[in-house]
Design an enzyme around this catalytic site. Structure first.
Site, PDB file in Angstrom:
ATOM      1  N   ASP A   9       0.793  -1.240   0.000  1.00 49.28           N
ATOM      2  CA  ASP A   9       0.000   0.000   0.000  1.00 49.28           C
ATOM      3  C   ASP A   9       0.826   1.291   0.000  1.00 49.28           C
ATOM      4  O   ASP A   9       0.593   2.186   0.840  1.00 49.28           O
ATOM      5  CB  ASP A   9      -0.962  -0.002   1.204  1.00 49.28           C
ATOM      6  CG  ASP A   9      -1.959  -1.151   1.155  1.00 49.28           C
ATOM      7  OD1 ASP A   9      -1.919  -1.948   0.206  1.00 49.28           O
ATOM      8  OD2 ASP A   9      -2.782  -1.263   2.092  1.00 49.28           O
ATOM      9  N   CYS A  47      -2.025  -3.022   7.502  1.00 55.18           N
ATOM     10  CA  CYS A  47      -1.886  -3.863   6.302  1.00 55.18           C
ATOM     11  C   CYS A  47      -0.567  -4.627   6.255  1.00 55.18           C
ATOM     12  O   CYS A  47      -0.534  -5.765   5.794  1.00 55.18           O
ATOM     13  CB  CYS A  47      -2.127  -3.023   5.061  1.00 55.18           C
ATOM     14  SG  CYS A  47      -3.871  -2.506   4.988  1.00 55.18           S
ATOM     15  N   LYS A  99      -7.128  -4.817  -3.256  1.00 56.72           N
ATOM     16  CA  LYS A  99      -7.899  -5.401  -2.154  1.00 56.72           C
ATOM     17  C   LYS A  99      -8.832  -4.347  -1.603  1.00 56.72           C
ATOM     18  O   LYS A  99      -8.619  -3.153  -1.826  1.00 56.72           O
ATOM     19  CB  LYS A  99      -6.949  -5.901  -1.057  1.00 56.72           C
ATOM     20  CG  LYS A  99      -6.105  -4.776  -0.466  1.00 56.72           C
ATOM     21  CD  LYS A  99      -5.072  -5.307   0.491  1.00 56.72           C
ATOM     22  CE  LYS A  99      -4.221  -4.205   1.070  1.00 56.72           C
ATOM     23  NZ  LYS A  99      -4.933  -3.283   1.933  1.00 56.72           N
TER      24      LYS A  99
HETATM   25  C1  VGL Z   1      -4.692   0.444   5.779  1.00 54.77           C
HETATM   26  C2  VGL Z   1      -6.281   1.161   7.257  1.00 54.77           C
HETATM   27  C3  VGL Z   1      -7.246   1.080   6.283  1.00 54.77           C
HETATM   28  C4  VGL Z   1      -3.251   0.097   5.528  1.00 54.77           C
HETATM   29  C5  VGL Z   1      -5.652   0.359   4.804  1.00 54.77           C
HETATM   30  O1  VGL Z   1      -2.806   0.118   4.352  1.00 54.77           O
HETATM   31  O2  VGL Z   1      -2.545  -0.213   6.515  1.00 54.77           O
HETATM   32  N1  VGL Z   1      -5.021   0.831   7.009  1.00 54.77           N
HETATM   33  N2  VGL Z   1      -6.917   0.680   5.057  1.00 54.77           N
END
Ligand code: VGL
Ligand code: ZN
Length: 212
Positions: free
Chosen positions: A9, A155, A110
């Site tokens: 991410d 994540c 995702k």
């Molecule tokens: C994430 C919270 C919500 C992350 C993604 O990438 O850690 N955290 N969505």
């Protein structure tokens, strides 16, 4: 014993100025680019996850009518209510502009199902559905993963714990990770938990010198 790099991410919304900004989130981009170079030299695959929510995603605090950062339940699972982030096709969902996209072999999205959150790059939070990541890696004979990215306490943590549960030998490049830290020590505790479950915590330098 083949290895792949898994980047979690590395998106604008998790970097300073983004909707769910992680402190110093942008500082891991240079680390990612160096790790990508190491893999390119060695012929190792590089894959990335991308948080990719519909605007209607029920993890968004605005839909729950709750304050961002507070805890509730969604479909029977504990849920942190998040600010609207990583909405499909919006700039916040793009990878950081400095990330070497050409060095990434495959992206796995995702979080598309509005009814369930999906921290891990492998499964949704209820382990009800699976991404293509595990079968892609298995198809390439990958047995070892080197992981880094955002956010350490969500994540990254869930991806690493799933990787270990799926049987991958798993290392984490620690300076390539930053956390949300709703509680100040969340990232520290996440590193400890991942290590306890069998992850190897390594420095970029040792990865460059052959450790993983
Ligand atoms: C994430 C919270 C919500 C992350 C993604 O990438 O850690 N955290 N969505
Ligand atoms: Zn998300």
């Amino acid at each position: 014993m083949s290895t792949a790099l898994l980047l979690i991410d590395l998106q604008n919304d998790f970097c300073p100025g983004g909707a769910l900004a992680v402190q110093e989130g942008d500082q891991v981009i240079a680390v990612a680019n160096q790790a990508i170079e190491v893999c390119r030299r060695r012929g190792w695959p590089v894959v990335a996850s991308q948080d990719w929510h519909p605007a209607s995603h029920r993890s968004f605090a605005i839909h729950a009518g709750e304050a961002p950062g507070t805890l509730g339940t969604l479909e029977g699972l504990p849920q942190v209510w998040w600010p609207v982030h990583c909405v499909q096709d919006q700039p916040g969902a793009d990878f950081h502009p400095d990330l070497n996209l050409a060095g990434i072999d495959q992206v796995f999205r995702k979080g598309q199902n509005p009814d369930i959150d999906s921290y891990s790059a492998f499964f949704d939070n209820g382990r009800r559905t699976e991404t293509e990541l595990d079968s892609w890696l298995k198809g390439k004979g990958i047995t070892t993963l080197v992981v880094m990215g955002l956010a350490t306490d969500y994540c990254v943590k869930y991806s690493v714990l799933d990787a270990l549960a799926l049987g991958y030998t798993t290392s984490l490049i620690t300076e390539g990770c930053r956390g949300v830290n709703l509680q100040p020590d969340d990232s520290e505790r996440a590193f400890e938990e991942m290590q306890q479950q069998g992850a190897h915590l390594i420095a970029l330098k040792s990865f460059e010198m052959g450790a993983h």
